[in-house]
Structures are given as structure tokens and as C-alpha cells.
Scaffold this active site. Structure first.
Site, short mmCIF file in Angstrom:
data_model
loop_
_atom_site.label_atom_id
_atom_site.label_comp_id
_atom_site.label_asym_id
_atom_site.label_seq_id
_atom_site.Cartn_x
_atom_site.Cartn_y
_atom_site.Cartn_z
CB CYS A 2 -3.28 -2.92 12.58
SG CYS A 2 -4.88 -2.59 11.81
N GLY A 28 -0.08 1.10 8.83
CA GLY A 28 -1.44 1.63 8.75
C GLY A 28 -1.44 3.13 8.65
CG ASN A 102 -1.50 -6.56 13.62
OD1 ASN A 102 -0.36 -7.00 13.62
ND2 ASN A 102 -2.17 -6.37 12.50
N GLY A 103 -4.77 -7.89 13.30
CA GLY A 103 -5.15 -9.20 12.78
C GLY A 103 -6.58 -9.19 12.29
CE1 TYR A 244 3.99 -3.50 -0.15
CE2 TYR A 244 2.54 -3.79 1.72
CZ TYR A 244 3.00 -3.03 0.68
OH TYR A 244 2.49 -1.79 0.47
CB SER A 285 7.53 -3.16 -2.25
OG SER A 285 7.31 -2.84 -3.61
CG ASP A 347 7.10 -4.73 -6.95
OD1 ASP A 347 7.57 -4.49 -5.83
OD2 ASP A 347 6.08 -4.15 -7.39
#
Length: 459
Positions: A2, A28, A102-103, A244, A285, A347
Site C-alpha cells: 500500500c 498497490g 499502510n500495514g 522487494y 526485482s 532474483d
């Protein structure tokens, strides 16, 4: 995940929020919303979809004012429906409030049951609504007191923006799980989950909102309150922000993400020096860890698979069918380049294993002679309850299988995970301030398991 953006004291604040949310789209993709104070009341608009799909010029013109907050949604608690898109708005005691979170709360189920017993009626399935109900419950005692009392009761990860008429408040959990930054713009103030949003908007970064801080911004400027005990709370910044989540051009917890990811690659080479034709990442990523490994090894960095940038981030698609389809659409190998080569693939993580297996299969079909697969974090063996979408142990391949078993499952020549020490070395002076629970199972606070069916899998 988020993403949050807040603006105070800047004309056409909603348009700044719009561009800020664009910068945070990676956090998001399921829905987006903006709430603004127009001088008399809070107006809002939100919908499912990407920022560019949800908003247009006409909609933004209908969100006037100099104070606004915005949110891009990634669901962990609460399904992907319009009612769960934020900001979440209510009217109480002649005040209008809008909240963006957010969380993930770890005691939301218990608190929700208590509030429902008291007669509170919930409109959504989000844990974020629990925060709003607690604030409203104590609101007659004053806004700061209400937020303080709410913070004393909620446990878990929360970086929150709260708009209460013409006052903008930011508050953050005392563990500091999720990031939140403060800056100045055109005589006003800005808040955002990541500083990459500040770069786009021309915001001067001032500092992070401190863990456990309530930051109130009104006509007198910002003022800080600290409702918790003065004894220092052990910090637990989410390590996955570096691995990430965050954009590499952001400062997260006052540290540059790009540098940390290159450090991950450097340390991968220290621990597992290999020879091959070239280093290749799974973009995007694995790109920066692969860059670090290539620079440390002296081997060339090549892009053996090409990404379709019009496909969303597969990790945050909540449906397994959508995830598998996105994997096939997202990356395509350069067959003529890979054929007959020994390749070192890098990765950022290996979660369920299905995505990596499909990607590696495509490289094998392209004719790779040997495949060495290196992961720039340790094995993920434990569920996260603080905002990452791998909440059940049974979904984590490393929770049930050894590294050798995973290597055989992926059908590759080498599989190597970065050690925990290599990971901590990469974040420097933050090594004692990060949450490692997904690797170690040592959670920084007690989790409410009363509603979890898979509790036996993680004990």
C-alpha cells in the site's frame, strides 16, 4: 505494501496526490483513492484499478482544496472490493474524517469483536476500519488524545494518514514497520510512503515520521506528540522494503534502496562465487542485486529475459490463476542469446516457487546449458502478519522443503540463498533495527492467532 501520499497547504492538492500515487503505483495495483478538504467538508473519490484508470481531469477538478490524502491499495486484510478501497471516510460529531493505512494489525480480530459488542457497525472487512472506530470512540476527548488512545490499543504495522476536516495527521507504530516520510513543498507539507514520490513532486525531504510519533499539521505548522513510554522501543523495520517492495530510487528508513540491493549482490558473490557466461536478473526485482554480483565477479551483466512493462507486478496479484498468467506474459527469454550458455540467474526472493519454476522452465526451453539460481535473501520459512501477502506457512516452499529439495523441484544445477549475516551486512547500521520474522520466526510482538486456521503450521 500500500502507498500513502498526503499534502497540506498547497493549492490543487489532489493533483499533487494524483502524481504522487503514480510514483507509488508499485505498492498497490488493486485500487486507488483520494480524499480532500474543500474548506467545508471532506470530498472523496476512489475505485478499483490503477491510478490512471481511476482518475481523470474531471474527477480531480471535483476534488478541490489545499489539503488531501491518497492511497493505492494492495490487499492483505480485506478482500479486493470497492468498499475496501481507501481512504476510508466517516462523519461523526459534525466532523468528517478520512483515513489511509499502510500495514497490518495483528490484533484486529479481537478489537473488532470488542467494538461490535459495544454496538459499532463495520462497513468493510479491512483492519484499517478498526483504527477509525477507535479514533472516533475517543474523539470527544480531542483529536490527539483519541489517536493516542487508539495507538495504545492497536498492535502491528501501521503508517497512517488521517484527515480530520482541516487538520492532517500522520502516525506510525512504535516498531516502525512501514516507512513514512515528511517533506516541504511550496510553503506547505507533504507526506509519502517513499521519497520517490517527493522527487516527482519537487518536495524537499525533511525527515521520516518517527516510530510511535503523532505528527499533527494544521495552520500553525507541524507539531509532534509521542504517546508511548520514553523507554526506547526495539525497532523492527520491514527488511522486505529493501529486498522487494520499495523503488530503488527511494530513501527507506533513511537508507538508499539502490545501494542496499547492490550490496545484496556483492555479498552473494562473496558467499557463492560462480563462473558462467554471464549474470542475468529476473527483471525488475533481481536487477540491482545482479548488478552488484556482476561488478563483484567481473562477469558481464546481460538481460537474457525481456520484461513486458505493461504487465503488473505478479507478486501482488492475490489470485493464483492471475499470478500464473502474469508470469507467462511478463518475461520472455532471448532464445538466441541463451542457447548453449551457462547462466547465473539472480532474483530477489523465492516465495511459493511456482513463479520461479515457470521462469526457469522458459530459460531451459531456450536452450541454456546450465542454470545457477541465486536468491538475494535467506529462505522464507515463516508467515508475515505485518503487511506481506504470504500469510500461511503452507504457501512458502522453504517452510516445507530443504534447499536441495527446492533445487530439484526447480530442476536447476545450483540454488543458493544469501545468508542472514550477508543480508544484515547489506543494510549496515540498520542491522539491529529490522524485522527478520519471515526468515527466523522470531516475531517482534505477539500475534493474535485466535482467527487463524493454520496456527499449527507456524508454531
Amino acid at each position: 505494501m500500500c502507498g500513502l501520499v498526503g499534502i497540506y497547504g498547497v493549492p490543487e492538492a489532489s493533483k499533487y496526490i494524483y502524481f504522487g500515487l503514480y510514483s507509488l503505483q508499485h505498492r498497490g495495483q488493486e485500487g486507488a483513492g483520494i480524499a480532500c478538504f474543500d474548506g467545508k467538508k471532506i470530498r472523496e473519490y476512489k475505485n478499483l484499478g490503477l491510478v490512471s484508470e481511476v482518475f481523470n481531469e474531471k474527477i480531480l477538478q471535483e476534488l478541490p482544496g489545499e489539503i488531501a490524502i491518497g492511497h493505492v491499495r494492495y490487499s492483505t486484510t480485506g478482500s479486493s472490493t470497492l468498499q475496501n478501497v481507501q481512504p476510508f471516510c466517516v462523519t461523526f460529531a459534525r466532523k468528517t474524517l478520512a483515513l489511509a493505512h499502510n500495514g497490518n494489525l495483528v490484533n484486529a480480530h479481537t478489537l473488532r469483536c470488542e467494538l461490535e459488542e459495544e454496538g459499532h457497525i463495520f462497513q468493510t472487512t479491512m483492519d484499517s476500519e478498526v483504527i477509525m472506530h477507535l479514533v472516533v470512540k475517543y474523539l470527544r476527548e480531542g483529536l490527539v488524545t483519541a489517536i493516542s488512545k487508539a495507538m495504545q490499543r492497536i498492535k502491528g504495522a501501521y503508517s497512517v494518514l488521517l484527515l480530520c476536516d482541516n487538520v492532517l495527521v500522520a502516525f506510525r507504530d512504535p516498531w516502525g514497520f512501514r516507512p513514512l516520510a515528511l517533506g516541504m513543498i511550496n510553503g506547505g507539507y507533504a507526506l509519502a510512503s517513499e521519497t520517490c514520490a517527493f522527487d516527482l513532486l519537487g518536495v524537499e525531504y525533511l525527515r521520516d515520521v518517527a516510530p510511535g510519533e503523532i505528527l499533527v499539521i494544521d495552520e500553525n505548522g507541524p507539531k509532534s506528540y509521542f504517546p508511548f513510554e520514553k523507554e526506547p522501543q526495539p525497532l523492527a523495520h520491514c527488511i522486505f522494503e529493501f529486498i522487494y517492495f520499495a523503488r530503488p530510487d527511494s530513501l527507506i528508513f533513511q537508507k538508499n534502496v539502490y545501494t542496499v540491493r547492490k550490496n545484496l549482490g556483492f555479498n552473494l558473490y562473496k558467499e557463492c562465487p560462480l563462473s558462467g557466461a554471464f549474470i542475468m536478473p529476473f527483471p525488475d526485482s533481481g536487477t540491482y542485486a545482479a548488478l552488484g554480483y556482476a561488478q563483484a565477479s567481473g562477469l558481464p551483466l546481460e538481460f537474457g529475459v525481456i520484461r513486458n512493462h505493461y504487465i503488473g507486478r505478479t507478486f501482488i496479484q492475490p489470485s493464483e490463476k492471475l499470478r500464473d498468467l502474469s508470469v507467462k506474459m511478463k518475461l520472455n527469454p532471448v532464445k538466441d542469446f541463451i542457447r548453449g550458455k551457462e547462466v547465473i540467474v539472480i532474483d530477489d526472493s523465492l516465495v511459493r516457487g511456482t513463479t520461479s519454476k515457470n521462469r526457469i522452465k522458459s530459460i531451459k526451453l531456450a536452450g541454456a546449458k546450465k542454470i545457477h539460481f541465486l536468491i538475494s535473501c535467506p529462505p522464507l520459512r515463516y508467515p508475515c502478519f505485518f503487511g506481506i501477502d504470504f500469510p500461511q506457512a503452507k504457501e512458502l516452499i522453504a517452510a516445507k522443503h530443504s534447499v536441495e529439495e527446492i533445487r530439484k523441484f526447480l530442476d536447476i544445477d545450483t540454488l543458493y540463498y544469501l545468508s542472514l549475516e550477508g543480508l544484515l551486512d547489506s543494510v549496515g547500521d540498520l542491522r539491529d533495527k529490522v524485522c527478520l520474522a519471515c526468515f527466523t520466526g522470531n516475531y517482534p510482538l505477539e500475534v493474535d492467532f485466535s482467527f487463524r486456521k493454520d496456527i499449527t503450521e507456524i508454531k
